[in-house]
Design a protein around this motif. Sequence first.
Motif, PDB file in Angstrom:
ATOM      1  N   UNK A  25     109.053  63.814  94.482  1.00 32.36           N
ATOM      2  CA  UNK A  25     109.526  62.438  94.414  1.00 32.36           C
ATOM      3  C   UNK A  25     108.422  61.385  94.315  1.00 32.36           C
ATOM      4  N   UNK A  26     107.292  61.310  95.147  1.00 30.19           N
ATOM      5  CA  UNK A  26     106.139  60.621  94.808  1.00 30.19           C
ATOM      6  C   UNK A  26     105.645  60.974  93.409  1.00 30.19           C
ATOM      7  N   UNK A  27     105.478  62.303  93.069  1.00 31.25           N
ATOM      8  CA  UNK A  27     104.982  62.637  91.730  1.00 31.25           C
ATOM      9  C   UNK A  27     105.589  61.958  90.571  1.00 31.25           C
ATOM     10  N   UNK A  28     107.143  62.137  90.748  1.00 36.45           N
ATOM     11  CA  UNK A  28     107.845  61.483  89.739  1.00 36.45           C
ATOM     12  C   UNK A  28     107.784  59.838  89.646  1.00 36.45           C
ATOM     13  N   UNK A  29     107.810  59.417  90.724  1.00 35.93           N
ATOM     14  CA  UNK A  29     107.645  57.868  90.829  1.00 35.93           C
ATOM     15  C   UNK A  29     106.477  57.428  90.036  1.00 35.93           C
TER      16      UNK A  29
END
Length: 91
Positions: A25-29
């Motif tokens: 999720x953080x990488x996508x953000x």
Amino acid sequence: MLLKNKVALVTGGAGVNGLGFASARMMAAHGARVIIMDLAAADPAAAAARLGPEHIGVVGDVTKKASVEKAVAEALAKTGRIDVLLNNAGI
């Protein structure tokens, strides 16, 4: 965006309450297109869909070389490359 235009593969990332999914999720953000690789029972495609339509899930078992090779080949066929690898799967 730290990972804009990058493709990131996260193993063991389908558990939506786990560290792998939080990392995905953080990488996508941060702009990455994320590939979640996990066991079939964990439903990596559903986990990837929670991140957005540009992210994908592939089935792979990190304890089996042939399974990993098949999952990576599928990921490469769909994305063209892998820039970031997070080996999160615990065994």
